[in-house]
Design a protein around this motif. Sequence first.
Motif, short mmCIF file in Angstrom:
data_model
loop_
_atom_site.label_atom_id
_atom_site.label_comp_id
_atom_site.label_asym_id
_atom_site.label_seq_id
_atom_site.Cartn_x
_atom_site.Cartn_y
_atom_site.Cartn_z
N VAL A 51 22.44 41.85 13.82
CA VAL A 51 21.70 43.12 13.74
C VAL A 51 22.39 44.15 12.86
CG1 VAL A 51 22.78 44.21 15.75
CG2 VAL A 51 20.39 44.72 15.18
N TRP A 52 23.68 43.97 12.65
CA TRP A 52 24.44 44.93 11.84
C TRP A 52 24.13 44.79 10.35
CZ3 TRP A 52 26.32 42.07 15.92
CH2 TRP A 52 26.51 42.81 17.09
N SER A 53 23.28 43.84 10.00
CA SER A 53 22.81 43.71 8.62
C SER A 53 21.83 44.82 8.26
CB SER A 53 22.13 42.35 8.42
OG SER A 53 23.01 41.29 8.71
N LEU A 54 21.20 45.41 9.29
CA LEU A 54 20.19 46.43 9.08
C LEU A 54 20.78 47.84 9.17
CD1 LEU A 54 17.24 44.90 11.13
CD2 LEU A 54 17.42 45.08 8.64
N PRO A 55 20.01 48.86 8.83
CA PRO A 55 20.50 50.23 8.99
C PRO A 55 20.83 50.49 10.46
CG PRO A 55 18.32 50.18 7.91
CD PRO A 55 18.65 48.80 8.29
N PRO A 56 21.83 51.30 10.71
CA PRO A 56 22.59 52.10 9.75
C PRO A 56 23.83 51.41 9.20
CG PRO A 56 23.19 52.77 11.95
CD PRO A 56 22.15 51.70 12.11
N SER A 57 24.10 50.14 9.63
CA SER A 57 25.35 49.48 9.22
C SER A 57 25.27 48.84 7.85
CB SER A 57 25.73 48.41 10.26
OG SER A 57 25.94 48.99 11.52
N PHE A 58 24.17 48.15 7.54
CA PHE A 58 23.97 47.47 6.24
C PHE A 58 25.07 46.47 5.93
CE2 PHE A 58 21.59 51.49 5.52
CZ PHE A 58 20.36 50.98 5.10
N ALA A 59 25.56 45.75 6.94
CA ALA A 59 26.64 44.78 6.71
C ALA A 59 26.22 43.75 5.67
CB ALA A 59 27.00 44.09 8.02
N GLY A 60 27.07 43.56 4.66
CA GLY A 60 26.80 42.59 3.61
C GLY A 60 25.89 43.09 2.51
N ALA A 61 25.52 44.37 2.54
CA ALA A 61 24.64 44.95 1.50
C ALA A 61 25.31 46.20 0.95
CB ALA A 61 23.27 45.28 2.08
N PRO A 62 26.05 46.09 -0.16
CA PRO A 62 26.82 47.22 -0.69
C PRO A 62 25.95 48.42 -1.05
CG PRO A 62 27.42 45.15 -1.78
CD PRO A 62 26.19 44.88 -0.98
N GLU A 63 26.57 49.57 -1.00
CA GLU A 63 25.91 50.82 -1.39
C GLU A 63 25.36 50.68 -2.81
OE1 GLU A 63 24.47 54.46 -0.66
OE2 GLU A 63 26.03 53.72 0.71
N GLY A 64 24.10 51.07 -3.00
CA GLY A 64 23.48 51.04 -4.31
C GLY A 64 22.85 49.72 -4.70
N SER A 65 23.01 48.68 -3.88
CA SER A 65 22.47 47.36 -4.22
C SER A 65 20.98 47.28 -3.91
CB SER A 65 23.21 46.27 -3.45
OG SER A 65 22.95 46.37 -2.06
N GLU A 66 20.29 46.35 -4.60
CA GLU A 66 18.87 46.13 -4.33
C GLU A 66 18.67 45.62 -2.91
OE1 GLU A 66 17.00 43.65 -7.18
OE2 GLU A 66 17.49 44.94 -8.91
N GLU A 67 19.62 44.81 -2.44
CA GLU A 67 19.50 44.27 -1.08
C GLU A 67 19.58 45.37 -0.04
OE1 GLU A 67 19.11 41.71 2.17
OE2 GLU A 67 18.53 41.56 0.06
N ARG A 68 20.43 46.34 -0.28
CA ARG A 68 20.53 47.47 0.65
C ARG A 68 19.22 48.25 0.69
NH1 ARG A 68 25.39 49.88 2.56
NH2 ARG A 68 25.10 51.94 3.51
N ALA A 69 18.63 48.45 -0.48
CA ALA A 69 17.36 49.16 -0.56
C ALA A 69 16.26 48.38 0.17
CB ALA A 69 16.97 49.39 -2.02
N ARG A 70 16.29 47.05 0.04
CA ARG A 70 15.29 46.22 0.72
C ARG A 70 15.43 46.36 2.25
NH1 ARG A 70 14.36 41.18 3.00
NH2 ARG A 70 16.59 40.66 3.08
N ARG A 71 16.66 46.34 2.72
CA ARG A 71 16.88 46.45 4.17
C ARG A 71 16.53 47.84 4.69
NH1 ARG A 71 22.64 43.21 5.01
NH2 ARG A 71 22.10 41.41 3.70
N ALA A 72 16.76 48.85 3.85
CA ALA A 72 16.38 50.20 4.24
C ALA A 72 14.88 50.29 4.45
CB ALA A 72 16.84 51.21 3.19
N GLN A 73 14.11 49.56 3.64
CA GLN A 73 12.66 49.54 3.79
C GLN A 73 12.24 48.86 5.09
OE1 GLN A 73 10.11 50.92 1.89
NE2 GLN A 73 11.84 52.02 0.97
N ILE A 74 13.01 47.86 5.50
CA ILE A 74 12.73 47.17 6.78
C ILE A 74 12.96 48.13 7.94
CG2 ILE A 74 13.53 45.35 8.36
CD1 ILE A 74 14.11 43.66 5.85
N GLY A 75 14.06 48.87 7.87
CA GLY A 75 14.40 49.81 8.93
C GLY A 75 15.28 49.17 9.99
N GLU A 76 15.35 49.79 11.15
CA GLU A 76 16.21 49.28 12.23
C GLU A 76 15.54 48.09 12.91
OE1 GLU A 76 17.98 52.16 14.80
OE2 GLU A 76 18.36 53.58 13.17
N SER A 77 16.26 47.50 13.85
CA SER A 77 15.88 46.22 14.43
C SER A 77 14.57 46.25 15.22
CB SER A 77 16.99 45.73 15.36
OG SER A 77 17.11 46.59 16.48
N ASP A 78 13.96 45.08 15.32
CA ASP A 78 12.87 44.88 16.27
C ASP A 78 13.46 44.91 17.68
OD1 ASP A 78 10.24 44.17 17.21
OD2 ASP A 78 11.03 42.16 17.56
#
Length: 288
Positions: A251-278
Amino acid sequence: MEKIMRIAAALLSACALALSAPVAAQAPAAAHHHAAHPALAEVLASPIRDGDRARDRWRNPAETLTFFGVEPGMTVVDFMPSGGWFSRILIPYLGAEGTYIGLNPNVGESGGPGFFQSMRNTADNFPGQAAGWVPQGGARVIGANIGSVPQELNGTVDRVMIMREIHNIRRFGWFHDLAVTLRAMLKDDGLVGVEQHRAPADAPASYVLGDNGYQREQDVIALFEAYGFELVARSNINANPADPAIWERGVWSLPPSFAGAPEGSEERARRAQIGESDRMTLLFRKRP
């Protein structure tokens, strides 16, 4: 005769299926989706929550507390209050007639990381910490650790809230002692509200043992049922269908932790669009 036997067999089979089918959980009056208490909107708008409010869209505090049936004047246990996100809501919302109990596990007195250190000596440390979070006052604040809960609190609790902590409870082996303690603390009509990161129903057992944060809803329900609690209601208030709920870093892959998705990366932006966990949102009643 053969035709009669076939009909009889079919009827018996239908009866067996009817008896084995799960009965829809019936929510108590407090758990129905009714309007939030007027005092709650004022608390949620308080300046002490300015740093918390960005997560309201994912944690839905008004809807969640209304679903749990939490009202001013109640006695509420908040298990593992951590940084006080819900403390800053509950202490003023419960008001002067209410009691807020910050309950932590028994983590012992030996070394350990800050995660454990912060939960030691809760009876002594928590009231002062809570006063810093909510300087304007509100409910009476009590801190306790499992194993040292004051006897006079038994049978006094209206609601228990366990917010996104089932994974920690499972991986550190705290559930047995917690369930026994809560059964003692709850009133006969007391309820336990649970919010938890939700794994797919077919997620492998190895993924949901605790280290990834996610839990299968059916496992959480079965765990509580094994300790004498019955499911009375469930809600998708905190659901997020955009979350696949299977991540390499949990779950720490998603916001607000973004584990494994560096600041400014496309992957981080994609996860930000997903939002927090189900998340599942469940309500249990203590069985006699």
